[in-house]
Design an enzyme around this catalytic site. Sequence first.
Site, mmCIF file in Angstrom:
data_model
loop_
_atom_site.group_PDB
_atom_site.id
_atom_site.type_symbol
_atom_site.label_atom_id
_atom_site.label_comp_id
_atom_site.label_asym_id
_atom_site.label_seq_id
_atom_site.Cartn_x
_atom_site.Cartn_y
_atom_site.Cartn_z
ATOM 1 N N LYS A 83 2.008 -4.886 11.831
ATOM 2 C CA LYS A 83 1.104 -3.924 12.461
ATOM 3 C C LYS A 83 1.449 -2.497 11.715
ATOM 4 O O LYS A 83 2.364 -2.458 11.059
ATOM 5 C CB LYS A 83 0.885 -4.071 14.051
ATOM 6 C CG LYS A 83 1.983 -3.448 14.475
ATOM 7 C CD LYS A 83 1.781 -3.328 16.118
ATOM 8 C CE LYS A 83 3.139 -3.024 16.674
ATOM 9 N NZ LYS A 83 2.978 -2.673 18.140
ATOM 10 N N TYR B 104 8.887 29.531 6.941
ATOM 11 C CA TYR B 104 7.980 30.066 7.865
ATOM 12 C C TYR B 104 8.626 30.641 9.262
ATOM 13 O O TYR B 104 9.602 29.911 9.534
ATOM 14 C CB TYR B 104 6.731 29.185 8.323
ATOM 15 C CG TYR B 104 5.763 28.810 7.116
ATOM 16 C CD1 TYR B 104 4.954 29.767 6.630
ATOM 17 C CD2 TYR B 104 5.855 27.612 6.516
ATOM 18 C CE1 TYR B 104 3.983 29.629 5.769
ATOM 19 C CE2 TYR B 104 4.983 27.297 5.464
ATOM 20 C CZ TYR B 104 4.022 28.221 5.204
ATOM 21 O OH TYR B 104 2.874 27.990 4.113
#
Length: 362
Positions: free
Chosen positions: A35, A256
């Site tokens: 999956k 940042y």
Amino acid sequence: MSRYPSARIDLAALQHNLQQVRRYAPASKIMAVIKADAYGHGVIEVAKALQQSDGFAVARLSEAIRLREQGLTLPITIFEGVSSREEWQLVATHALTPVIHQQCHLDNLLEADLSQPIPFVWLMLETGMHRLGLPAEQVNQLISQLGQKIHLVNALGLMSHFANSDLYHDTRNQQQLSAMQRLAEQTGLPVCMANSAAIINLPESHYDWVRPGLMLYGASPFADKTGFELGLQPVMQLVSQLIAVQQLQPGDQVGYGGQWTADKPIRMGVVSIGYGDGYSRHLSNQAEVLICNHRVPVIGRVSMDTVCINLDSCPQAQLGDEVIIWGTHELAVEWLAEKAGTIPYELLTCVMPRVQREYLHG
């Protein structure tokens, strides 16, 4: 055109891990869990490489149909089941194996006008996970109802899911096993219960089928062990490239928010990988990468497309050098998951489609 970042998928390692599952559970059939795009590894190539398993498992109907459309013929279990009469018809058309975990699933099946019987249906028993599953008395009722509808379903099995199989000696595992054992003895139906952790940790849970997921991809389901320690080989090696180098001076802040500040002159590198590729932002100031056989730290915040690394301990690093993000014994995805405060499942499945997959055989 640059091929970085790239996820190298070693199909030989995948097949090695499948054999390790057989070593752990020699008497059981194997339902390979593929999956979520085979945990980020690429479901079609992975499925083709795992055709020595006895079946596949996915979460959703759309995943199963895609496999059938690509010519995969092994049984395919759908964990989430199907929720309408139209979907039951698709299940029949594609000879799929759904899980029933709600009474409404059965109601829709009984009302469906199927062109052919469903080859096999799993009945999900609630044993302690409290997520998807039916109480034992309801499972018995479903067995009785479906036993009278042989034109709808050819065969039935019992399924359940452990909540704590990655915890050694946890008494809740035995409680779940006991609940399954009682119903298995009452019905005589085939049973599938063991996930990766249970395959390794709970041999008494192997029953007729086991369903390995994470261990197929070479990662450990246990917090205190690596896949290597369990005899597994990493299937995905995530790699990128050093795209910039600069000299920082004391007081220079990186990235940042300026969350990392140089306290001395250092040589800094920039690597082409970021959260836009699926590299977790939680690895900011926590992770390491491998360059020129040296582990060096990630410094500053992870950006969308890049991370910065401290190259002071690796003066030989040059522009264009390959950088290993994870997937070696020296830099395992399990270690990085711990640094990110998560699990290896998440890191692997978050690798984005823009990261090119390269399929290798050893």
